[in-house]
Design a protein around this motif. Structure first.
Motif, PDB file in Angstrom:
ATOM      1  N   LEU A   1      27.587  62.738  18.284  1.00  0.00           N
ATOM      2  CA  LEU A   1      26.941  62.049  19.400  1.00  0.00           C
ATOM      3  C   LEU A   1      25.441  61.946  19.149  1.00  0.00           C
ATOM      4  O   LEU A   1      24.785  62.932  18.809  1.00  0.00           O
ATOM      5  N   GLN A   2      24.884  60.744  19.312  1.00  0.00           N
ATOM      6  CA  GLN A   2      23.447  60.534  19.110  1.00  0.00           C
ATOM      7  C   GLN A   2      22.884  59.640  20.207  1.00  0.00           C
ATOM      8  O   GLN A   2      23.590  58.782  20.744  1.00  0.00           O
ATOM      9  N   LEU A   3      21.599  59.828  20.500  1.00  0.00           N
ATOM     10  CA  LEU A   3      20.889  58.950  21.431  1.00  0.00           C
ATOM     11  C   LEU A   3      20.302  57.772  20.678  1.00  0.00           C
ATOM     12  O   LEU A   3      19.798  57.919  19.566  1.00  0.00           O
ATOM     13  N   THR A   4      20.345  56.589  21.300  1.00  0.00           N
ATOM     14  CA  THR A   4      19.698  55.412  20.722  1.00  0.00           C
ATOM     15  C   THR A   4      18.385  55.149  21.472  1.00  0.00           C
ATOM     16  O   THR A   4      18.058  55.835  22.433  1.00  0.00           O
TER      17      THR A   4
ATOM     18  N   ASN B   1      18.868  51.015  17.756  1.00  0.00           N
ATOM     19  CA  ASN B   1      17.763  50.414  18.507  1.00  0.00           C
ATOM     20  C   ASN B   1      18.106  50.239  19.987  1.00  0.00           C
ATOM     21  O   ASN B   1      17.284  49.749  20.755  1.00  0.00           O
ATOM     22  N   GLY B   2      19.307  50.643  20.372  1.00  0.00           N
ATOM     23  CA  GLY B   2      19.723  50.555  21.772  1.00  0.00           C
ATOM     24  C   GLY B   2      21.160  50.085  21.884  1.00  0.00           C
ATOM     25  O   GLY B   2      21.427  48.894  21.714  1.00  0.00           O
TER      26      GLY B   2
ATOM     27  N   PRO C   1      17.510  43.722  19.850  1.00  0.00           N
ATOM     28  CA  PRO C   1      16.422  44.505  19.246  1.00  0.00           C
ATOM     29  C   PRO C   1      16.825  45.094  17.898  1.00  0.00           C
ATOM     30  O   PRO C   1      17.904  45.674  17.759  1.00  0.00           O
ATOM     31  N   GLY C   2      15.973  44.877  16.904  1.00  0.00           N
ATOM     32  CA  GLY C   2      16.230  45.392  15.569  1.00  0.00           C
ATOM     33  C   GLY C   2      16.975  44.446  14.656  1.00  0.00           C
ATOM     34  O   GLY C   2      17.132  44.720  13.461  1.00  0.00           O
ATOM     35  N   LYS C   3      17.454  43.307  15.200  1.00  0.00           N
ATOM     36  CA  LYS C   3      18.154  42.325  14.376  1.00  0.00           C
ATOM     37  C   LYS C   3      17.570  40.936  14.623  1.00  0.00           C
ATOM     38  O   LYS C   3      17.334  40.555  15.768  1.00  0.00           O
ATOM     39  N   ARG C   4      17.383  40.191  13.558  1.00  0.00           N
ATOM     40  CA  ARG C   4      16.786  38.863  13.685  1.00  0.00           C
ATOM     41  C   ARG C   4      17.753  37.857  14.296  1.00  0.00           C
ATOM     42  O   ARG C   4      17.375  37.029  15.120  1.00  0.00           O
ATOM     43  N   HIS C   5      19.022  37.916  13.858  1.00  0.00           N
ATOM     44  CA  HIS C   5      20.008  36.938  14.304  1.00  0.00           C
ATOM     45  C   HIS C   5      21.337  37.594  14.665  1.00  0.00           C
ATOM     46  O   HIS C   5      21.586  38.753  14.334  1.00  0.00           O
TER      47      HIS C   5
END
Length: 221
Positions: free
Chosen positions: A6-9, A29-30, A210-214
């Motif tokens: 388990l991780q937080l974004t 990135n979320g 967020p974090g991706k262009r397309h």
């Protein structure tokens, strides 16, 4: 059984990390931001129908299903029949540790649990406007619903799960897509876009989360 951590974004929501694959279930990135951008805003909100049949490739944590359920219940603009395929369902201990219910819809976090407690391979009415059918199986070979209006293609990345990003699977999905039906995915690789286009979808690249262009958006004309 692959170990999952388990991780937080970045937006405060959880994801799961699989060390053996070096892969996350959602964007670091979320997780919620990515799912909202790709599947709800670009996908669900582009459908102009009162009844929508959705197919999700990869039930996973149930995040996309829960966001779809909330959107349907809060806007009361449509009825949804939601089919979701998962080959490796998560155990309830891991599911109970996810913070989606508390963050996304604290007044109805019970519905997040209801999605996961729903039996596999049979339809279950989650609300008056939302019916869920979780399919335990392989998307390449399992039975699919017909006349799909919207496909959430949310498999692991092509370099991590290449068997889920083939011409055969996109040809198969296209054959089950209703005229005017839509497919959306976070992936924007040229190879993936070309395979979807070869299957028959009219393809577009849209701005990514967020974090991706397309991201990719396809429509069956």
């Amino acid at each position: 059984m692959m170990k999952k951590i388990l991780q937080l974004t970045a937006d405060g929501s959880h994801t799961l990390f699989i060390p053996s694959m070096d892969e996350h279930y959602h964007s670091v990135n979320g997780a919620i931001q990515e799912a909202m951008h790709v599947f709800i805003e670009a996908g669900l909100h582009s459908i102009q129908k009162e009844f929508v049949r959705i197919l999700e490739i990869g039930f996973g944590t149930g995040l996309n299903a829960f966001l779809t359920l909330r959107d349907v219940e809060e806007n009361s603009r449509l009825k949804v029949e939601y089919h979701s395929i998962e080959l490796y369902p998560l155990n309830m201990e891991l599911i109970s540790s996810l913070n989606y219910g508390k963050i996304i819809w604290p007044d109805r976090k019970d519905l997040f649990e209801k999605l996961h407690f729903a039996k596999w391979n049979m339809p279950e009415k989650i609300s008056d406007n939302f019916t869920l059918c979780k399919i335990e199986g392989d998307s390449n070979v399992c039975d699919l619903p017909v006349d799909i209006d919207l496909i959430y293609f949310d498999a692991f990345a092509p370099d991590k799960q290449p068997e889920m990003w083939t011409q055969a699977i996109f040809d198969r999905l296209y054959s089950y897509t209703a005229p005017g039906g839509i497919i959306v995915t976070y992936c924007a690789k040229g190879e993936v876009r070309r395979m979807m286009q070869k299957a028959g979808y009219a393809m577009s690249r849209l701005p990514g989360p967020p974090g991706k262009r397309h991201m990719l958006y396809g429509k069956k004309i």
